[in-house]
Design a protein around this motif. Structure first.
Motif, mmCIF file in Angstrom:
data_model
loop_
_atom_site.group_PDB
_atom_site.id
_atom_site.type_symbol
_atom_site.label_atom_id
_atom_site.label_comp_id
_atom_site.label_asym_id
_atom_site.label_seq_id
_atom_site.Cartn_x
_atom_site.Cartn_y
_atom_site.Cartn_z
ATOM 1 N N ARG A 213 -88.542 -60.810 -12.665
ATOM 2 C CA ARG A 213 -88.602 -59.365 -12.883
ATOM 3 C C ARG A 213 -87.973 -58.624 -11.703
ATOM 4 N NH1 ARG A 213 -94.651 -57.914 -13.627
ATOM 5 N NH2 ARG A 213 -94.681 -59.148 -11.699
ATOM 6 N N PRO A 214 -87.421 -57.430 -11.937
ATOM 7 C CA PRO A 214 -86.821 -56.671 -10.821
ATOM 8 C C PRO A 214 -87.808 -56.409 -9.689
ATOM 9 C CG PRO A 214 -86.166 -55.727 -12.921
ATOM 10 C CD PRO A 214 -87.204 -56.766 -13.229
ATOM 11 N N MET A 215 -89.070 -56.173 -10.041
ATOM 12 C CA MET A 215 -90.054 -55.907 -8.991
ATOM 13 C C MET A 215 -90.313 -57.142 -8.134
ATOM 14 S SD MET A 215 -92.860 -53.321 -10.624
ATOM 15 C CE MET A 215 -93.284 -54.439 -11.941
ATOM 16 N N ASP A 216 -90.208 -58.329 -8.764
ATOM 17 C CA ASP A 216 -90.364 -59.555 -7.982
ATOM 18 C C ASP A 216 -89.219 -59.709 -6.984
ATOM 19 O OD1 ASP A 216 -92.698 -60.220 -9.275
ATOM 20 O OD2 ASP A 216 -91.667 -61.345 -10.855
ATOM 21 N N VAL A 217 -88.021 -59.328 -7.406
ATOM 22 C CA VAL A 217 -86.867 -59.388 -6.489
ATOM 23 C C VAL A 217 -87.087 -58.440 -5.313
ATOM 24 C CG1 VAL A 217 -84.391 -59.016 -6.272
ATOM 25 C CG2 VAL A 217 -85.318 -60.051 -8.354
ATOM 26 N N LEU A 218 -87.557 -57.236 -5.608
ATOM 27 C CA LEU A 218 -87.832 -56.279 -4.532
ATOM 28 C C LEU A 218 -88.926 -56.806 -3.601
ATOM 29 C CD1 LEU A 218 -87.799 -52.936 -6.564
ATOM 30 C CD2 LEU A 218 -85.968 -53.882 -5.152
ATOM 31 N N SER A 219 -89.937 -57.435 -4.185
ATOM 32 C CA SER A 219 -91.018 -57.986 -3.370
ATOM 33 C C SER A 219 -90.500 -59.072 -2.432
ATOM 34 C CB SER A 219 -92.118 -58.529 -4.276
ATOM 35 O OG SER A 219 -93.156 -59.093 -3.503
ATOM 36 N N LEU A 220 -89.602 -59.921 -2.930
ATOM 37 C CA LEU A 220 -89.020 -60.966 -2.078
ATOM 38 C C LEU A 220 -88.172 -60.366 -0.967
ATOM 39 C CD1 LEU A 220 -88.059 -63.567 -4.819
ATOM 40 C CD2 LEU A 220 -89.783 -63.855 -3.036
ATOM 41 N N THR A 221 -87.465 -59.289 -1.259
ATOM 42 C CA THR A 221 -86.666 -58.617 -0.222
ATOM 43 C C THR A 221 -87.566 -58.083 0.885
ATOM 44 O OG1 THR A 221 -85.003 -57.996 -1.866
ATOM 45 C CG2 THR A 221 -85.017 -56.774 0.209
ATOM 46 N N VAL A 222 -88.688 -57.469 0.476
ATOM 47 C CA VAL A 222 -89.642 -56.978 1.476
ATOM 48 C C VAL A 222 -90.182 -58.135 2.305
ATOM 49 C CG1 VAL A 222 -91.878 -55.865 1.781
ATOM 50 C CG2 VAL A 222 -90.245 -54.941 0.136
ATOM 51 N N ARG A 223 -90.485 -59.235 1.626
ATOM 52 C CA ARG A 223 -91.024 -60.394 2.337
ATOM 53 C C ARG A 223 -90.022 -60.938 3.348
ATOM 54 N NH1 ARG A 223 -94.596 -64.683 1.609
ATOM 55 N NH2 ARG A 223 -94.467 -65.865 3.554
ATOM 56 N N ARG A 224 -88.772 -61.026 2.983
ATOM 57 C CA ARG A 224 -87.749 -61.503 3.919
ATOM 58 C C ARG A 224 -87.628 -60.557 5.121
ATOM 59 N NH1 ARG A 224 -83.388 -64.654 3.263
ATOM 60 N NH2 ARG A 224 -82.003 -62.951 3.892
ATOM 61 N N ALA A 225 -87.627 -59.261 4.863
ATOM 62 C CA ALA A 225 -87.520 -58.299 5.963
ATOM 63 C C ALA A 225 -88.708 -58.418 6.912
ATOM 64 C CB ALA A 225 -87.414 -56.883 5.408
ATOM 65 N N ALA A 226 -89.917 -58.570 6.360
ATOM 66 C CA ALA A 226 -91.101 -58.707 7.216
ATOM 67 C C ALA A 226 -91.032 -59.969 8.057
ATOM 68 C CB ALA A 226 -92.357 -58.703 6.351
ATOM 69 N N THR A 227 -90.579 -61.067 7.455
ATOM 70 C CA THR A 227 -90.452 -62.321 8.211
ATOM 71 C C THR A 227 -89.427 -62.181 9.326
ATOM 72 O OG1 THR A 227 -91.022 -63.567 6.210
ATOM 73 C CG2 THR A 227 -89.978 -64.779 7.999
ATOM 74 N N MET A 228 -88.331 -61.521 9.049
ATOM 75 C CA MET A 228 -87.306 -61.315 10.075
ATOM 76 C C MET A 228 -87.851 -60.481 11.230
ATOM 77 S SD MET A 228 -84.031 -60.560 7.612
ATOM 78 C CE MET A 228 -83.328 -61.822 6.554
ATOM 79 N N LEU A 229 -88.562 -59.414 10.905
ATOM 80 C CA LEU A 229 -89.133 -58.582 11.966
ATOM 81 C C LEU A 229 -90.182 -59.349 12.768
ATOM 82 C CD1 LEU A 229 -89.565 -55.192 10.068
ATOM 83 C CD2 LEU A 229 -87.969 -55.669 11.923
ATOM 84 N N GLU A 230 -90.960 -60.167 12.093
ATOM 85 C CA GLU A 230 -92.005 -60.926 12.785
ATOM 86 C C GLU A 230 -91.412 -61.881 13.803
ATOM 87 O OE1 GLU A 230 -95.548 -64.159 11.740
ATOM 88 O OE2 GLU A 230 -94.468 -63.120 10.129
ATOM 89 N N HIS A 231 -90.228 -62.416 13.510
ATOM 90 C CA HIS A 231 -89.642 -63.426 14.391
ATOM 91 C C HIS A 231 -88.449 -62.908 15.187
ATOM 92 C CE1 HIS A 231 -92.142 -66.705 12.859
ATOM 93 N NE2 HIS A 231 -92.005 -66.158 11.666
ATOM 94 N N GLY A 232 -88.294 -61.597 15.246
ATOM 95 C CA GLY A 232 -87.302 -61.011 16.147
ATOM 96 C C GLY A 232 -85.899 -60.923 15.609
ATOM 97 N N PHE A 233 -85.679 -61.122 14.293
ATOM 98 C CA PHE A 233 -84.343 -60.968 13.718
ATOM 99 C C PHE A 233 -84.169 -59.520 13.273
ATOM 100 C CE2 PHE A 233 -85.299 -65.544 12.391
ATOM 101 C CZ PHE A 233 -84.743 -66.057 13.556
ATOM 102 N N ASN A 234 -84.162 -58.603 14.226
ATOM 103 C CA ASN A 234 -84.173 -57.175 13.894
ATOM 104 C C ASN A 234 -82.908 -56.695 13.182
ATOM 105 O OD1 ASN A 234 -86.708 -56.995 15.009
ATOM 106 N ND2 ASN A 234 -85.995 -56.266 16.985
ATOM 107 N N PRO A 235 -81.699 -57.056 13.642
ATOM 108 C CA PRO A 235 -80.507 -56.576 12.911
ATOM 109 C C PRO A 235 -80.483 -57.060 11.460
ATOM 110 C CG PRO A 235 -79.916 -57.388 15.096
ATOM 111 C CD PRO A 235 -81.331 -57.778 14.872
ATOM 112 N N GLU A 236 -80.854 -58.324 11.231
ATOM 113 C CA GLU A 236 -80.875 -58.840 9.863
ATOM 114 C C GLU A 236 -81.927 -58.122 9.024
ATOM 115 O OE1 GLU A 236 -81.056 -60.517 12.592
ATOM 116 O OE2 GLU A 236 -79.475 -62.028 12.684
ATOM 117 N N ALA A 237 -83.082 -57.805 9.667
ATOM 118 C CA ALA A 237 -84.134 -57.089 8.942
ATOM 119 C C ALA A 237 -83.667 -55.698 8.532
ATOM 120 C CB ALA A 237 -85.387 -56.997 9.805
#
Length: 761
Positions: A213-237
């Protein structure tokens, strides 16, 4: 939860069976606003149970599979068993619920759904080894059951067997090629193993699943951004979050944008729980863009200072009610100390500024700059203290603290300090005693990188406050994670938009109110102007005092010093007139003592030139410099004393001051200088024990003009220290310049002792 039979969750929320997550969440929020927990606790409880059931994909699937479907035989017994167990679980009777399931499994060991429910409860209650046994039995019966494989991976992950758990997640994904949950679980496990990039790759691959579902895709995008921020990948986030705004533009469905904001807030709650406040705030900043009307989805600074006047009327009423409840109203103590401090600073500032005008000491530019800086500081401090006093008098509050649904709030007169509980990391309690007697308890709290210490009287009160703060923080993170924080009662008193204005340490003022530093700067500038205005009056006062001191001394020295130091003073003409009068008297004495008919009359130009030098340089010092003599030689000082006696004979006492370089610096700079260079020339031996020498004095002048000619004097002696030769040279010097004593051969220099005697007045 209640032990009553569970109602139809769709009917409770008033949504159809095919309602999506957004529709369910919107219905829940609307009903909670109509039935808040404070006034409708039972209704709120039913709403929350229904929302939690429908928010859990597996629980909703189980409900849909069993509800309103007539069952017969073993299926009916199994459904009844599971319903009874769930009822016990909801009533927090987990042991009883498991006994129901185990009893059924003893008779029907092949009932995999019952065994799966038992394993899930064991895992939820913290018994992962026992849960692992149940899931293994399910997989023996149904090796292709991807859900059992997924739950087995969760049990292994709880047991810290991460590699095995990752393998089970991977297998569950293969058994359920279109299922999203195994991929997310695998990403979690890889992240826990430190393989962050692999975890991000799994999440990116999950976005390409068929039928997602489109909302699942958006949820995965949020999850990737949060993981990047948690581990210091700020430009990618940042790039990931930018793509999220592209997928959900400003003209998209408002409900979709609010749902996206909730997903960002949920991820931020996880980061707050991991004490990664900066990363969480970056997500909340994006969340605020998607849902700008939310009172809670926004950046939470670690600390915010704001004026009570910046609050809404409803918030001020809430604050007044809390002040009454916590005895935080205004008392005598709240304004007595500010009044004393304000009065003290005002008096100090007044005396300091008056001293700038009236102090008699001479000041340099550096002194005035230091005084200006000090006056600016005093004026600013006085204004600040006066403001505190006015705030204490005008505000109905004293000093107290209160726990807001989302924050710890410190109230100080008309200002608040807000500490968002999402940043609370640790609370330490320490009892304080004085001579063995309990005084208070300190709550040492860490809010991200900042520290707050509260003093609470009474151990029970301190422990209750610490428990309340810890529990409130857990609730805030739980509600933020579920996107339900807006439904919490009282959050509108301190909205996120208001707190966001205090980011980066800015003080939040009421609309239209100038920052406090403007007034302090104006006060400091006025004080500096007052100090600058005092320069001329103070210098005049110093001049008057210095002239008064000089006028009260009969000696000419202070008058000369006044003219040297203050040539532009208003009293300089009076000082010059006094000097001219004294010099005129000296000239009259000179003409009387140096009779025009005598041989010393020719020395009048010499002394006149000295008096002219005094009038010109405002110094009565005549320097005699001896070159070519040993430092240990005592004759220069004795000869200078003799010169002093001659000047006193001609002009009067204290008109001129003769000194040598050994006493340089007295009476200011020299008005004139006499330089004597001594040279010794050996002569042929004349048969005596001591070889004779010729002593040469080269006498030059400086500051006397051309009226006094230079001299080259010679005398014969037995050695360089021969006093007889020095006497001859001195008399030759006196006769050549026609000084007092010309023609008189008094024994001046036969010995040093005689020289000292003759040099005395």
């Amino acid at each position: 939860m209640s032990s009553e039979p569970q109602q139809n969750p769709y009917a409770v929320l008033g949504v159809p069976r095919d309602a999506d997550a957004r529709t369910i969440k919107k219905a829940y929020f609307d009903l909670v606003r109509q039935n808040p927990p404070e006034t409708h606790p039972e209704v709120f409880k039913r709403l929350r149970e229904a929302y939690e059931l429908l928010s859990d994909a597996e629980a909703r699937q189980a409900w849909d599979a069993t509800a309103d479907v007539p069952l017969e035989g073993l299926a009916a017994e199994q459904a009844a068993c599971m319903a009874e167990a769930v009822e016990q679980f909801n009533a927090d009777n987990h042991a009883a619920g498991r006994r129901v399931l185990n009893t059924f499994l003893a008779e029907h060991p092949e009932a995999h759904e019952v065994r799966t429910l038992l394993g899930k409860n064991l895992l939820f209650e913290g018994y992962p080894p026992e849960a692992l046994v149940e899931f293994d039995r399910v997989l023996e019966l149904r090796p292709q059951d991807w859900q059992a494989r997924l739950h087995r991976g969760w049990a292994l992950q709880r047991l810290e067997r991460l590699k095995e758990a990752a393998d089970d997640y991977w297998r569950a994904g293969k058994l359920g090629p279109t299922e999203l949950v195994p991929r997310v679980a695998l990403a979690d496990c890889l992240e826990q193993m430190g393989q962050v990039k692999d975890a991000l790759g799994v999440l990116a691959e999950a976005r390409t699943l068929t039928g997602l579902r489109p909302m699942d895709v958006l949820s995965l995008t949020v999850r990737r951004a949060a993981t990047m921020l948690e581990h210091g990948f700020n430009p990618e986030a940042v790039q990931e979050l930018d793509s999220l705004e592209v997928d959900v533009p400003a003209n998209a469905d408002p409900e979709l944008r609010r749902w996206t904001a909730g997903q960002l807030s949920s991820a931020a709650a996880t980061l707050f729980a991991q004490q990664r406040s900066e990363a969480a705030n970056k997500l909340l900043e994006r969340s605020q863009r998607f849902n700008p009307t939310s009172a809670t989805e926004g950046v939470y600074p670690v600390r915010v200072d704001l004026d009570v006047a910046a609050l809404s009327e409803g918030a001020r009423q809430w604050l007044r009610a809390e002040a009454d409840r916590h005895d935080g109203g205004r008392t005598l103590k709240t304004w007595a100390l500010p009044a004393a401090v304000s009065a003290g600073l005002a008096l100090v500032t007044l005396f300091f500024l008056v001293d700038c005008f009236r102090a008699p000491e001479t000041r340099t530019v550096v002194d005035w700059v230091c005084r200006a800086v000090f006056a600016a500081g005093l004026a600013a401090a006085t204004l600040y203290a006066a403001r505190v006093l006015l705030r204490s008098i005008s505000s109905p509050f004293g000093s107290f603290h209160v726990v807001h649904p989302l924050h710890l709030v410190q109230v100080q007169r008309d200002q608040l300090t807000v500490w968002p509980l999402v940043h609370l990391n640790d609370i330490q309690l320490m009892d304080h005693h004085d001579n063995g007697r309990y005084t208070h308890t300190s709550l040492d709290m860490r809010f991200s990188r900042m520290r707050l210490v509260l003093r609470v009287r009474g151990k029970p009160q301190a422990e209750a406050l610490a428990q309340e703060l810890s529990g409130r923080r857990r609730r805030v993170l739980e509600l933020l994670n579920r996107g339900m924080l807006d439904a919490e009662s009282g959050v509108e008193h301190l909205p996120a938009a208001l707190l966001a204005r205090g980011a980066k340490g800015r003080h939040v003022h009421a609309e239209g109110k100038l920052p406090s530093w403007v007034g302090l700067g104006v006060a400091a500038a006025v004080a500096v102007l007052v100090v600058c205005a005092s320069v001329v009056p103070q210098r005049s006062a110093v001049d008057a005092r210095a002239w008064g001191l000089a006028l009260n001394v009969r000696d000419l020295g202070p008058t000369l010093a006044f003219l040297r130091d203050r040539p532009d003073s208003n009293f300089a003409p009076q000082a010059q007139a006094r000097l001219d009068a004294e010099l005129a008297q000296a000239r009259a004495r000179m003409e009387t003592r140096l009779d025009a008919g005598s041989g010393t009359a020719a020395s009048i130009p010499f002394f006149s030139s000295l008096l002219d030098a005094v009038a010109r340089t405002h110094s009565r010092r005549v320097s005699v410099e001896w070159l070519g003599l040993e430092k240990s030689d005592a004759r220069p000082d004795l000869l200078v004393t003799a010169w002093q006696r001659m000047a006193d004979e001609a002009l009067g006492k204290d008109v001129l001051f003769m000194d040598s370089v050994r006493a340089a610096g007295r009476e200011g700079p020299p008005a004139a200088s006499l330089r004597v260079r001594q040279q010794v020339r050996p002569l042929p031996a004349n048969g005596t024990d001591e070889a004779p020498v010729e002593l040469l004095w080269a006498v030059t002048t400086e500051g006397l003009g051309s009226s006094v000619a230079s001299l080259a004097l010679t005398a014969r002696g037995v050695s360089a220290e021969d006093p007889a030769a020095s006497e001859a040279l001195l008399h030759a010097w006196v006769e050549r310049w026609h000084l007092p004593g010309t023609g008189t051969r008094r024994p001046l220099l036969f010995t040093n002792s005689l020289l000292a005697l003759e040099a005395s007045p």
